[in-house]
Design an enzyme around this catalytic site. Structure first.
Site, PDB file in Angstrom:
ATOM      1  N   THR A  12      -1.397  27.191  -2.253  1.00  0.00           N
ATOM      2  CA  THR A  12      -1.823  28.483  -2.637  1.00  0.00           C
ATOM      3  C   THR A  12      -3.047  28.682  -1.619  1.00  0.00           C
ATOM      4  O   THR A  12      -4.065  27.887  -1.979  1.00  0.00           O
ATOM      5  CB  THR A  12      -2.300  28.852  -4.020  1.00  0.00           C
ATOM      6  N   LYS A  66       1.885  35.240  -4.555  1.00  0.00           N
ATOM      7  CA  LYS A  66       1.198  34.213  -5.567  1.00  0.00           C
ATOM      8  C   LYS A  66      -0.358  34.801  -5.850  1.00  0.00           C
ATOM      9  O   LYS A  66      -0.802  34.393  -7.280  1.00  0.00           O
ATOM     10  CB  LYS A  66       0.904  33.006  -4.534  1.00  0.00           C
ATOM     11  N   LYS A  83     -10.351  28.375  -6.906  1.00  0.00           N
ATOM     12  CA  LYS A  83     -10.093  28.696  -5.681  1.00  0.00           C
ATOM     13  C   LYS A  83      -8.957  29.878  -5.295  1.00  0.00           C
ATOM     14  O   LYS A  83      -9.438  30.631  -4.418  1.00  0.00           O
ATOM     15  CB  LYS A  83      -9.649  27.284  -4.702  1.00  0.00           C
TER      16      LYS A  83
END
Length: 299
Positions: free
Chosen positions: A103, A178, A246
């Site tokens: 990701t 995502k 993140k």
């Protein structure tokens, strides 16, 4: 022409952590030969023991592979693995396919796609959802972006690792999807933890309570997979907090670029920053419960 014939297609795998080792293993169990690399060789040892060939750099993995998969930690790791001095694009052959399942930033996926295309290499971004459980059980949801011809060619490989594979569009579209996934998870995580705190304070049997709400409109993956870990006091397994922070950072930055305000995501990000500040970076995302307990002066 790209093929996925297991007798001739050589798989490269970079990133053999909590999820990557299972995803690569599923391919090997279907008969694919694999070359692997990980910054810490010990984490690749289970795959080496199963017959994978160890390589010293991402460049070496790419040089001996037809389809190269990556699932690493952070955007800077992705950039190094693909574009660094000993990166994948230094070794990959024209006609090969590189597939980033990390990701990461949609803009980085587009950058890699452009650089690869100039070399006659197809680049696909294919982040996943389902966590360590989904990786272990080959039940991941895979969100795919890139050139349709390349995606169609390697879809049989995705089908070995996941149960739901959806083509989202051009390069970067998988990563944008995502981000949508992570925004939803952020909201459900805080809702799940707050419901457990409320239920506890109200004197409910939490397992009985969950048996009711997990079968109704509140049903979700987090309730099924992470709520039981919380009840068992299991906070040290699963998707790492530092990686979720993140992801939320990427989503908030992409939202800023699109002039969007996402106050719910910003709040959950702050709560997870508190978990990080108390040493929880390498704990599972369900450890958000610990921060909320602290806010409510609960043991």
């Amino acid at each position: 022409m790209i093929t996925t014939d297991k007798t001739s297609t050589r798989i490269g795998w970079i990133g053999t952590g909590v999820m990557g080792q299972w995803m690569c293993r599923h391919l090997m169990e279907k008969g694919y030969q694999a070359s692997v690399y990980n910054r810490t060789k010990a984490k690749a040892q289970p795959l080496i023991d199963l017959g994978a060939q160890w390589k010293e750099t991402p460049e070496e993995v790419a040089a001996g592979s037809d389809v190269i998969f990556t699932i690493v930690g952070f955007p800077k790791d992705v950039e190094d693995v693909y574009l660094g001095e000993q990166g994948i694009l230094k070794g990959a052959k024209p006609g090969s396919v590189v597939v980033d399942m990390t990701t990461t930033q949609p803009t980085l996926a587009q950058k890699i796609h452009t650089a690869a295309k100039e070399m006659g290499i197809s680049a696909v971004d294919a982040p996943v959802s389902g966590g360590d459980v989904g990786a272990r059980n080959a039940a991941l949801s895979i969100m795919v972006g890139g050139d349709k011809e390349a995606v169609d060619a390697i879809t049989p490989l995705f089908e070995i690792m996941g149960k739901k594979i959806v083509y989202q569009g051009k390069a970067g579209a998988g990563q944008h999807t995502k981000m949508c996934n992570q925004i939803v998870i952020a909201g459900t995580m805080v809702g799940m933890c707050e419901s457990l705190i409320y239920g506890h304070k109200a004197g409910l049997d939490l397992e009985v309570m969950l048996s009711s709400i997990s079968g109704g409109a509140a049903a979700c993956w987090s309730l099924d997979n992470l709520a039981p870990r919380i009840l068992n006091g299991e906070y040290d397994t699963g998707f790492f907090v530092e990686h979720f922070v993140k992801d939320m950072g990427v989503a908030l930055e992409e939202a800023r670029l699109m002039n969007l305000a996402l106050p719910g995501l910003a709040l959950v990000n702050q709560l997870y920053q508190a978990v990080m500040a108390h040493g929880g970076a390498r704990m599972g995302t369900q450890s958000l419960m610990l921060a909320l307990k602290q806010l409510n002066n609960m043991a």
